[in-house]
Design a protein around this motif. Sequence first.
Motif, PDB file in Angstrom:
ATOM      1  N   ARG A  27       0.991  -1.096  -0.067  1.00 51.60           N
ATOM      2  CA  ARG A  27       0.000  -0.035  -0.146  1.00 51.60           C
ATOM      3  C   ARG A  27       0.798   1.201   0.118  1.00 51.60           C
ATOM      4  N   ARG A  28       2.091   1.200   0.513  1.00 52.40           N
ATOM      5  CA  ARG A  28       2.913   2.282   0.713  1.00 52.40           C
ATOM      6  C   ARG A  28       4.240   1.948   0.063  1.00 52.40           C
ATOM      7  N   LEU A  29       5.032   2.909  -0.800  1.00 52.82           N
ATOM      8  CA  LEU A  29       6.115   2.681  -1.114  1.00 52.82           C
ATOM      9  C   LEU A  29       7.038   4.011  -1.452  1.00 52.82           C
ATOM     10  N   VAL A  30       8.500   3.702  -0.839  1.00 55.10           N
ATOM     11  CA  VAL A  30       9.441   4.629  -0.778  1.00 55.10           C
ATOM     12  C   VAL A  30      10.660   4.443  -1.626  1.00 55.10           C
ATOM     13  N   VAL A  31      11.168   5.485  -2.307  1.00 55.69           N
ATOM     14  CA  VAL A  31      12.275   5.262  -3.395  1.00 55.69           C
ATOM     15  C   VAL A  31      13.215   6.180  -2.835  1.00 55.69           C
ATOM     16  N   LEU A  32      14.516   5.651  -2.495  1.00 54.32           N
ATOM     17  CA  LEU A  32      15.564   5.871  -1.769  1.00 54.32           C
ATOM     18  C   LEU A  32      16.664   6.053  -2.653  1.00 54.32           C
ATOM     19  N   TYR A  68       2.702   6.885  -2.194  1.00 50.55           N
ATOM     20  CA  TYR A  68       4.052   6.929  -2.786  1.00 50.55           C
ATOM     21  C   TYR A  68       5.042   8.025  -2.161  1.00 50.55           C
ATOM     22  N   LEU A  69       6.262   7.940  -1.724  1.00 51.82           N
ATOM     23  CA  LEU A  69       7.010   8.871  -1.427  1.00 51.82           C
ATOM     24  C   LEU A  69       8.557   8.819  -2.009  1.00 51.82           C
ATOM     25  N   ASN A  70       9.020   9.788  -2.375  1.00 52.19           N
ATOM     26  CA  ASN A  70      10.364   9.838  -2.930  1.00 52.19           C
ATOM     27  C   ASN A  70      11.287  11.001  -2.469  1.00 52.19           C
ATOM     28  N   PRO A  71      11.971  10.598  -1.610  1.00 52.23           N
ATOM     29  CA  PRO A  71      12.817  11.766  -0.906  1.00 52.23           C
ATOM     30  C   PRO A  71      14.344  11.613  -1.526  1.00 52.23           C
ATOM     31  N   SER A  72      14.455  10.933  -2.731  1.00 52.68           N
ATOM     32  CA  SER A  72      15.876  10.853  -3.247  1.00 52.68           C
ATOM     33  C   SER A  72      16.216  12.290  -3.599  1.00 52.68           C
ATOM     34  N   PHE A  73      17.501  12.319  -3.961  1.00 57.75           N
ATOM     35  CA  PHE A  73      17.931  13.741  -4.546  1.00 57.75           C
ATOM     36  C   PHE A  73      19.322  13.437  -5.420  1.00 57.75           C
ATOM     37  N   GLU A  84      19.498  11.567   5.735  1.00 54.63           N
ATOM     38  CA  GLU A  84      18.814  12.518   5.342  1.00 54.63           C
ATOM     39  C   GLU A  84      17.277  12.036   4.770  1.00 54.63           C
ATOM     40  N   GLN A  85      17.384  10.896   4.289  1.00 52.52           N
ATOM     41  CA  GLN A  85      16.241  10.365   3.683  1.00 52.52           C
ATOM     42  C   GLN A  85      15.523   9.247   4.584  1.00 52.52           C
ATOM     43  N   VAL A  86      16.388   8.378   5.147  1.00 50.64           N
ATOM     44  CA  VAL A  86      15.571   7.243   5.967  1.00 50.64           C
ATOM     45  C   VAL A  86      14.499   7.815   7.066  1.00 50.64           C
ATOM     46  N   PRO A  87      14.902   8.938   7.552  1.00 45.36           N
ATOM     47  CA  PRO A  87      13.973   9.596   8.838  1.00 45.36           C
ATOM     48  C   PRO A  87      12.568   9.797   7.812  1.00 45.36           C
ATOM     49  N   ALA A  88      12.270  10.395   6.728  1.00 48.27           N
ATOM     50  CA  ALA A  88      11.310  10.530   6.140  1.00 48.27           C
ATOM     51  C   ALA A  88      10.555   9.287   5.688  1.00 48.27           C
ATOM     52  N   ALA A  89      11.364   8.241   5.343  1.00 46.39           N
ATOM     53  CA  ALA A  89      10.952   6.931   5.152  1.00 46.39           C
ATOM     54  C   ALA A  89      10.255   6.383   6.170  1.00 46.39           C
ATOM     55  N   VAL A  90      10.872   6.360   7.179  1.00 47.49           N
ATOM     56  CA  VAL A  90      10.329   5.639   8.459  1.00 47.49           C
ATOM     57  C   VAL A  90       9.006   6.177   8.761  1.00 47.49           C
ATOM     58  N   THR A 132       9.165  -3.201   6.759  1.00 47.80           N
ATOM     59  CA  THR A 132       9.474  -2.885   5.303  1.00 47.80           C
ATOM     60  C   THR A 132      10.288  -3.653   4.760  1.00 47.80           C
ATOM     61  N   THR A 133       9.892  -4.180   3.176  1.00 51.75           N
ATOM     62  CA  THR A 133      10.656  -4.879   2.858  1.00 51.75           C
ATOM     63  C   THR A 133      11.651  -4.126   1.655  1.00 51.75           C
ATOM     64  N   VAL A 134      12.940  -4.298   2.118  1.00 48.42           N
ATOM     65  CA  VAL A 134      14.158  -3.453   1.607  1.00 48.42           C
ATOM     66  C   VAL A 134      14.772  -4.161   0.231  1.00 48.42           C
ATOM     67  N   LEU A 135      14.615  -3.295  -0.778  1.00 47.47           N
ATOM     68  CA  LEU A 135      15.367  -3.903  -2.241  1.00 47.47           C
ATOM     69  C   LEU A 135      16.315  -2.868  -2.499  1.00 47.47           C
ATOM     70  N   PRO A 136      17.691  -3.100  -2.415  1.00 47.37           N
ATOM     71  CA  PRO A 136      18.764  -2.394  -2.710  1.00 47.37           C
ATOM     72  C   PRO A 136      19.211  -2.917  -4.194  1.00 47.37           C
TER      73      PRO A 136
END
Length: 276
Positions: A27-32, A68-73, A84-90, A132-136
Motif C-alpha cells: 500500500r505504501r512505497l518509498v524510493v531512496l 508514494y514517497l520519493n525523498p531521493s536527490f 537525510e532520507q531514511v527519517p522521512a521514509a520511516v 518494510t521489505t527493502v530492495l537495494p
Amino acid sequence: MVLDVTVMSVDVTPRPEYPEPPLKRARRLVVLGDSTAVGLGDPLPRRGGWRGVGPFVAAALGIETGGYLNPSFAGARMRCVLTEQVPAAVAHRPDVALLVAGMNDTLRPDFDATRIAADLTEVIRRLREIGTTVLPVRFHDHSKVFRLPPSLKRALSARVAELNAAIDDVVAREGVPCLDLERLPGAYDLASWSVDRLHPSELGHRMLASGFTGLLADAGFAVPEPVSLACGGGVEPSTTGHLGWLVLKGIPWLWRRGREFLPYAAVIMWNSFRAR
C-alpha cells in the motif's frame, strides 16, 4: 506348481490440499537514493520533471498517490540516504523501499567500502524494524557504458567491484533481496541509457522497475499491473536538449568528479605500470 502372488496395497486416501498463502498487497512505497532514483533520464512533457523507476513500480503495485514517497536527490551517497532520507521514509511507514545508491561514492576521494556497508546495514535495519521489505541494488560495470580512457576505466571498474563486494556481504548477512543490475537483459545496450550515459533512459527505468517488481513477486507481493517495456508517456530528448544538458550539466559534473577521481586513477595507472 504354486505361484506366490503378493498383492501390494496402494494408499489412495486423498491428500489434503493446503491453499497457497495469499499474496501481500503493498500500500505504501518509498524510493531512496541518488539521481537514478529521482528519475533522471526519463523526462515528462512540458518540463513536468522526472518520472523514472519509482512511478513505474508504484503503478505496477497499485500504489495510490498518497502511498508514494520519493525523498531521493541527485548526488546522494549512501550516508545521505541514511541521515537525510531514511527519517522521512520511516515516518511514511512503507511496505516496500527501493534503494539505488552507492555509485556516487565510487567517484569520491574518500571512498570507503567498509563505511558504505555499515551505512547500508543501518538503512536496511531501520526500515525492517517497521516491517518494510527493502530492495537495494548491486551495480553494473559503468565503465562499459560511459567511455573512459583505459586507466580511468580500470579505476572505475575496480571501485565498482569493491562496492559490489560490500553490498553482497550486507545482502547475504541481512537476508534481503537485491537487484543485480548487471544481470538485467540489455543492461549494456545503448538504448537503455540516456544521452549522458550516466542515467537510464525511459527504457532503462522500465527495465529497473521490471526487475524490482520481479523480486517483489518472488517475495510474495501482488503485482497487479506488470511493468511494460514499451516506452510511452515521456519525452524523447531532442538533439538541442542533449547538447544543452552536456554543456550546462554534464561537462561541469564530469569536471568536478574527474578532479576528485583522478588521484585514485593515477594510483591504478602506477600499479599497472609497475606490474609490467
